[in-house]
Design a protein around this motif. Structure first.
Motif, PDB file in Angstrom:
ATOM      1  N   TYR A 108       6.873  10.182  -0.636  1.00 50.83           N
ATOM      2  CA  TYR A 108       8.009  10.528   0.260  1.00 50.83           C
ATOM      3  C   TYR A 108       8.563  11.773  -0.524  1.00 50.83           C
TER       4      TYR A 108
ATOM      5  N   ILE B  95       2.877   9.551   3.849  1.00 53.17           N
ATOM      6  CA  ILE B  95       3.176   8.189   3.838  1.00 53.17           C
ATOM      7  C   ILE B  95       2.472   7.884   5.397  1.00 53.17           C
ATOM      8  N   GLU B  96       3.044   8.441   6.332  1.00 51.73           N
ATOM      9  CA  GLU B  96       3.074   8.129   7.896  1.00 51.73           C
ATOM     10  C   GLU B  96       1.528   8.315   8.213  1.00 51.73           C
ATOM     11  N   ASN B  97       0.707   9.112   7.574  1.00 49.51           N
ATOM     12  CA  ASN B  97      -0.543   9.549   7.929  1.00 49.51           C
ATOM     13  C   ASN B  97      -1.589   8.709   7.057  1.00 49.51           C
ATOM     14  N   MET B  98      -1.401   8.032   6.265  1.00 52.01           N
ATOM     15  CA  MET B  98      -2.000   7.271   5.393  1.00 52.01           C
ATOM     16  C   MET B  98      -2.802   5.967   6.164  1.00 52.01           C
TER      17      MET B  98
ATOM     18  N   TYR C 244       9.789  14.302   5.723  1.00 52.15           N
ATOM     19  CA  TYR C 244       9.757  13.766   4.443  1.00 52.15           C
ATOM     20  C   TYR C 244       8.718  12.689   4.063  1.00 52.15           C
ATOM     21  N   GLY C 245       8.256  11.842   5.410  1.00 51.19           N
ATOM     22  CA  GLY C 245       7.269  10.958   5.140  1.00 51.19           C
ATOM     23  C   GLY C 245       6.090  11.081   5.370  1.00 51.19           C
TER      24      GLY C 245
ATOM     25  N   GLU D  10       0.826  -1.449  -0.036  1.00 48.16           N
ATOM     26  CA  GLU D  10       0.139   0.087   0.056  1.00 48.16           C
ATOM     27  C   GLU D  10       0.892   1.264  -0.044  1.00 48.16           C
ATOM     28  N   VAL D  11       2.104   1.066   0.255  1.00 49.18           N
ATOM     29  CA  VAL D  11       2.802   2.521   0.445  1.00 49.18           C
ATOM     30  C   VAL D  11       3.369   2.769  -0.969  1.00 49.18           C
ATOM     31  N   ASP D  12       3.159   4.071  -1.372  1.00 49.11           N
ATOM     32  CA  ASP D  12       3.591   4.688  -2.617  1.00 49.11           C
ATOM     33  C   ASP D  12       4.718   5.632  -2.260  1.00 49.11           C
ATOM     34  N   TYR D  13       6.178   5.053  -2.529  1.00 50.92           N
ATOM     35  CA  TYR D  13       7.088   5.868  -2.231  1.00 50.92           C
ATOM     36  C   TYR D  13       7.440   6.995  -2.711  1.00 50.92           C
ATOM     37  N   THR D  14       6.686   7.366  -3.851  1.00 50.69           N
ATOM     38  CA  THR D  14       6.763   8.539  -4.481  1.00 50.69           C
ATOM     39  C   THR D  14       5.966   9.634  -3.780  1.00 50.69           C
TER      40      THR D  14
END
Lengths: 497, 231
Positions: B47, B62-65, B58-59, B41-45
């Motif tokens: 970041y 992602i971290e709040n997803m 930076y993240g 589920e993580v999309d590093y784009t």
């Protein structure tokens, strides 16, 4: 906590990994060895014995449908009641059995050692009845000895009511010491032959065989004297049922209107007049007639629970744990007319709680006892070769209590076995990802230059595998957890069975 | 003064379909021995190393997803595993299967030998081998891994040997090896409502964690031929 033996600190520094991971697949790398090519990466970490803890936790829950802790309505199925199976047991629903949501909550079965209270299965075999079959069935289940008798609190009883809980209502067992069952006496009718204290009615005039409703009993005139609750002249309402000009069948006093526990109504000799608008009715008694309290009218209900909280030692029978049913609620002894141990006076305890087979067995003799000794004058029908409908009578008794929001409260208990698996990600582990968005091109280059020296990943899922690396269980975190070379992570995964 | 965050992250796990299957077998194959982590589920784009608030943010995206709940289908979970590589790794291992799909007729053989690039100097096969998982074992008449003798491979082969491939249930099956081979199913009833059976084949490098997935198509050409010949 010791690290798994298949991991060891590496001796190399710098860009090289600071640990050696033994592949979960070949398990060939030796502790302390320089990281072999085959072990410089990988996704699996072998768990050691210290990483897995098995725990048993008790979980309790309401027993009845829709997680309802108390059952106040006790419905039966007319289809079942009219079928042959009703001779053996009656199923209780939480709502009308025709409703879509109707589910069986428990059953009631009447058992009698000599087969009374139900008809012969075959007239050629005297004594073989469903109630006797029930008795033998539970004797085998609970006592395990065909020669044994049910002894409730030191008193042998030859008949009882079994209440097995429907299997779908619980996962494991009844939770002792938390339940309360309310039962109200079986009849609201005072029989002149059962409860009169003095002589019988021998003559009446001006009365035809009929039922006279709402008769107002007036005191103090015409030779009539009514003493209600110790106060003369207080009106009381009643229905008088007359079978013939000379036979008074019964006087039914309105429930709850004028009477309460401890009331005694005395009707002296004389005329009783009907209320306004009714034909005159005279009941002539040749002697004072004193009515003892009726089971229902005088509040002879009983509240039952078990003695698990009072017992210092747990008793066992062929059906596992066994507790005596006593007067009280939620495991706390109560009641005022019973013996000090919560039993009836003379009829023993009110029955057995058998939590391991999720069944209550109510002592018939205790229920049939008069209220003064702790019973409710239940009136079990023990006629030979006759349908007693005793289980239906108990349903009525339960519903009478339920009508006053005093129903059947009970919880179930389940011992849940859980595996706690501690998954540890060290600082040097799990800092890269096979996620396609982690790379920028088909060459495999990482997405950002920052990821070369300071890769950052976000953990969302923990997978648990067997030795064949088949995914057996999976756990999701509530939010992504950041992981890099400066962070370590400990995730405790709980797996219930 | 503040409180240190010493909480252990606690999560509840669910059994996968495979886990239930092995638990029901009762042959000891349901025995958790290892774990892995993934970032499904993580999309590093998302970041953002250029975040104006600094590196701590930076993240942020992602971290709040909020994450989805776990699925019981083992082929839909743990897709992208996190791996442990040497610090300074600039290129991630990539799995190459040499084909973008597996198209075979029923009964026809197949053979897949993956290669891993960016992982070992001058060597494209991973020492621990590869894990091959077909999402529906019914599409194969045979499905075996070969070329490796690790503990996992041996255990896997043992488990599979006791498993009868039936046409009754759609369960996944995994084999371990340097190569996987087999043939398409020859059970004609599976094609009663379709001319092609579909599944997915997932390959994971057991050392690198690299993953590749291709679709599997089994056509019923030969069955049609056989039927015609008989009639």
């Amino acid at each position: 906590m010791a690290r798994p033996t298949n991991r060891s600190q590496a001796t190399r520094q710098g860009a090289a990994p600071n640990y050696t991971r033994v592949s979960a697949n070949n398990g060939t790398a030796a502790a302390g060895a320089l990281p072999a090519a085959s072990s410089q990466g990988g996704a699996y970490v072998i768990l050691t014995a210290g990483d897995v803890v098995v725990s048993n936790d008790s979980v309790t829950a309401p027993m009845w449908s829709s997680n309802n802790p108390t059952l106040n309505f006790f419905y039966t199925s007319s289809t079942q009641v009219s079928s042959n199976v009703a001779e053996y047991y009656t199923s209780i629903y939480q709502t009308a059995s025709t409703e879509v949501s109707a589910e069986i909550q428990f059953d009631i079965a009447y058992g009698d050692q000599v087969g009374s209270g139900s008809q012969f299965l075959n007239n050629l075999v005297t004594g073989s009845t469903p109630s006797r079959t029930n008795y033998g069935q539970y004797r085998n289940l609970v006592l395990g000895d065909e020669n044994a008798s049910f002894v409730f609190g030191g008193v042998t009883s030859s008949y009882w009511y079994a209440m097995p809980i429907e299997r779908a209502r619980y996962k494991q067992a009844i939770l002792p010491g938390t339940w309360t069952l309310n039962i109200s006496g079986s009849t609201s009718t005072l029989s002149t032959t059962a409860d009169q204290k003095a002589s019988v009615i021998t003559a009446m005039s001006g009365m035809d065989a009929a039922t006279y409703n709402d008769v107002t009993l007036t005191g103090g005139s015409g030779g009539t004297s009514v003493t209600h609750n110790g106060v003369a002249g207080v009106n009381a309402r009643a229905d008088i049922i007359v079978a013939s000009a000379t036979t008074l069948t019964s006087i039914i006093f309105d429930q709850g209107t004028y009477y309460k526990a401890g009331d005694i109504l005395t009707i002296a000799a004389g005329a009783l007049s009907t209320g306004a608008g009714s034909a005159e009715v005279q009941v002539r008694l040749n002697a004072p007639l004193a009515f003892k309290k009726n089971a229902q009218d005088l509040g002879s209900s009983v509240q039952l629970t078990d003695d698990s909280k009072l017992s210092t030692t747990t008793q066992f029978c062929d059906a596992g744990r066994i507790f005596q049913i006593i007067s009280g609620s939620a495991g706390v002894q109560g009641g005022t007319t019973q013996n000090v141990n919560g039993y009836t006076a003379g009829s023993g305890s009110y029955g057995f709680l058998l939590p391991d087979i999720n069944t209550l067995i109510l002592n018939g003799e205790a229920l049939d006892a008069i209220p003064e000794v702790g019973g409710i004058n239940f009136g079990t029908s023990r006629s030979f070769d006759s349908k007693g409908n005793n289980s239906l009578q108990l349903v009525d008794a339960l519903q009478r209590s339920g009508n006053n929001n005093l129903g059947f409260t009970i919880n179930s208990k389940e011992d849940l076995s859980s595996d706690y698996i501690f998954c540890r990600a060290k600082n040097s582990e799990y800092n890269y990802s096979a996620n396609p968005s982690f790379i920028s091109s088909s060459t495999g280059a990482v997405l950002f230059n920052e990821f070369v020296e300071n890769p950052t990943t976000y953990i969302t899922t923990v997978g648990l595998y067997n030795i064949s690396q088949e995914l057996l269980a999976v756990a999701k975190l509530s939010r992504p957890l950041e992981k890099n070379f400066t962070k370590e992570l400990l995730v405790r995964v709980k797996l219930d069975f | 003064m503040g409180y240190l965050n010493n909480q252990v992250v606690t999560v509840d796990a669910i059994l996968t379909k495979k886990g239930r299957e092995l638990l029901a077998k009762g042959d000891g194959s349901f025995n958790i021995t290892q774990f892995a982590l993934s970032d499904d589920e993580v999309d590093y784009t998302l970041y953002n190393p250029n975040h104006p608030s600094g590196s701590a943010y930076y993240g942020e995206a992602i971290e709040n997803m909020p994450l989805l709940e776990a699925f019981p289908d083992e082929t839909q979970m743990m897709k992208y595993k996190l791996v442990s590589l040497a610090r300074g790794t600039a290129k991630m291992p990539i799995l190459q299967l040499g084909q973008t799909s597996l198209n075979i007729a029923n009964g026809a053989p197949f053979n897949i030998t993956p290669n891993t690039i960016n992982y070992l100097d001058g060597q494209t096969t991973e020492p621990s081998g590869y894990q091959f998982t077909v999402s529906d074992i019914r599409v194969f008449g045979a499905f075996v891994g070969s070329g490796i003798n690790s503990a996992a491979a041996v255990a896997q082969a043992s488990t599979n040997a006791a498993t009868i491939i039936t046409n009754g249930t759609a369960t996944s099956q995994t084999v371990i090896g340097l190569t996987c081979s087999g043939n398409g199913t020859s059970v004609p009833t599976l094609f009663s409502t379709t001319s092609t059976l579909y599944a997915t084949l997932t390959v994971i490098g057991l050392d690198s964690g690299a993953r590749a997935q291709i679709p599997v198509f089994i056509s019923n050409k030969s069955i049609a031929t056989k039927t015609a010949a008989v009639s």
